[in-house]
Design an enzyme around this catalytic site. Structure first.
Site, short mmCIF file in Angstrom:
data_model
loop_
_atom_site.label_atom_id
_atom_site.label_comp_id
_atom_site.label_asym_id
_atom_site.label_seq_id
_atom_site.Cartn_x
_atom_site.Cartn_y
_atom_site.Cartn_z
N ARG A 13 -12.32 -34.18 -27.50
CA ARG A 13 -13.05 -35.41 -27.79
C ARG A 13 -14.46 -35.07 -28.23
O ARG A 13 -14.86 -33.91 -28.25
CB ARG A 13 -13.09 -36.31 -26.55
N ASP A 18 -8.44 -25.05 -17.40
CA ASP A 18 -9.77 -25.07 -16.81
C ASP A 18 -10.53 -23.79 -17.18
O ASP A 18 -10.23 -22.71 -16.66
CB ASP A 18 -9.63 -25.19 -15.29
N TYR A 73 -28.72 -30.01 -15.62
CA TYR A 73 -28.10 -29.92 -16.94
C TYR A 73 -28.99 -29.11 -17.88
O TYR A 73 -28.52 -28.23 -18.61
CB TYR A 73 -27.88 -31.33 -17.49
N THR A 121 -21.75 -39.97 -29.47
CA THR A 121 -20.34 -39.79 -29.11
C THR A 121 -19.97 -40.93 -28.17
O THR A 121 -20.84 -41.67 -27.69
CB THR A 121 -20.10 -38.45 -28.40
#
Length: 282
Positions: free
Chosen positions: A19, A81, A187, A222
């Protein structure tokens, strides 16, 4: 041959391409003649934000929508994963068994997603992503999804490139990793670590003729971006100004350049794709 077909016969693995940014990269690189392994964590990863039903469907759609006349390139769907080294090896072996090698690795997987996954909160974003209050589980999740996954994938694929003295590695960072901030701090730390890992790997792979670079997008539209951030409607325009949000294709075409022979003497760089939002030295 069409000048656009710059990646014919190349085998590209794009992690996190079920995605968002990764999916647009997969479409763009396939449209330039590459064979593309489209990757997600689960067989149904595209369902997370309503961007498809399954990995196989996404891979099939990319191939159907971007096929070039006279070029017999293919997509394949892989999942697993990438924070698990054994899973990374399994996925890489699936790609090699299908196409014989991996020419280009693009590490796009990862984001500010906490330990409980994307189904909670704002697309999985940790509630307290700051320097002092993020939970231990969320801290580990954010660092693993971006930094650890990138290291595992590079560690798995680089040796075959070193043997051939040929290949490319591209990591996906963020302008969030280029400056300090209180909110979204971990992050930012994870992305900054990816930037520095890219530089270190580039130095290690110089004698083997393998360019290693990082793309650092700014705010980019997005489906997940629209769900987790307050949106400035005026910045949703697509042209006429650089003072706007980026579009995934603008990152994807920059990735395509770094995949091409035109960039063969560029390595160890962190290229910001942000319309000049950050103009201080990198």
């Amino acid at each position: 041959m069409n000048k656009q077909v710059t990646l014919k016969d190349k085998v590209i693995w794009i992690t996190g391409s079920s995605r968002g940014l990764g999916r647009v990269m997969a479409s763009e690189l396939f449209s330039r003649g590459a064979n593309v392994a489209v990757h997600g964590t689960r067989p149904d990863s595209p369902k997370t934000f309503g961007e498809g039903e399954s990995m196989q469907q996404v891979a099939d759609d990319i191939a159907a929508d971007n096929q070039i006349e006279g070029v017999d390139n293919q997509t394949m769907a892989v999942w697993g994963d990438v924070t698990d080294a054994s899973e990374v090896k399994r996925i890489a072996d699936e790609i090699r068994n299908n196409w014989g090698r991996i020419d280009i690795l693009i590490c796009c997987a990862g984001g500010d997603i906490g330990a409980r996954g994307t189904a909670v909160g704002k697309g999985g974003r940790p509630e307290n992503d700051d320097c002092l209050n993020i939970s231990s589980d969320d801290l580990q999740s954010v660092m693993d999804r971006k930094l650890t996954a990138t290291i595992y994938c590079c560690r798995e694929v680089a040796p075959e490139m070193m043997q051939r003295k040929q290949g490319r590695i591209i990591t996906i960072g963020s302008i969030a990793g280029c400056s300090g901030r209180a909110s979204g701090a971990i992050y930012s730390v994870a992305k900054a670590a990816v930037h520095e890992y890219t530089r270190c790997l580039a130095d290690q792979l110089r004698p083997f003729n393998i360019p290693v670079n990082c793309l650092a997008p700014g705010p980019t539209v997005t489906e997940r971006f629209l769900r987790i951030h307050p949106i400035d409607e005026e910045r949703l325009v697509e042209q006429g100004t650089l003072d706007r949000y980026g579009r995934p294709i603008e990152t994807a075409t920059a990735v395509a350049f770094l995949c091409s022979d035109d960039s063969q003497f560029i390595s160890g760089q962190v290229l910001r794709v942000d319309g000049g939002l950050q103009v201080f030295p990198g």
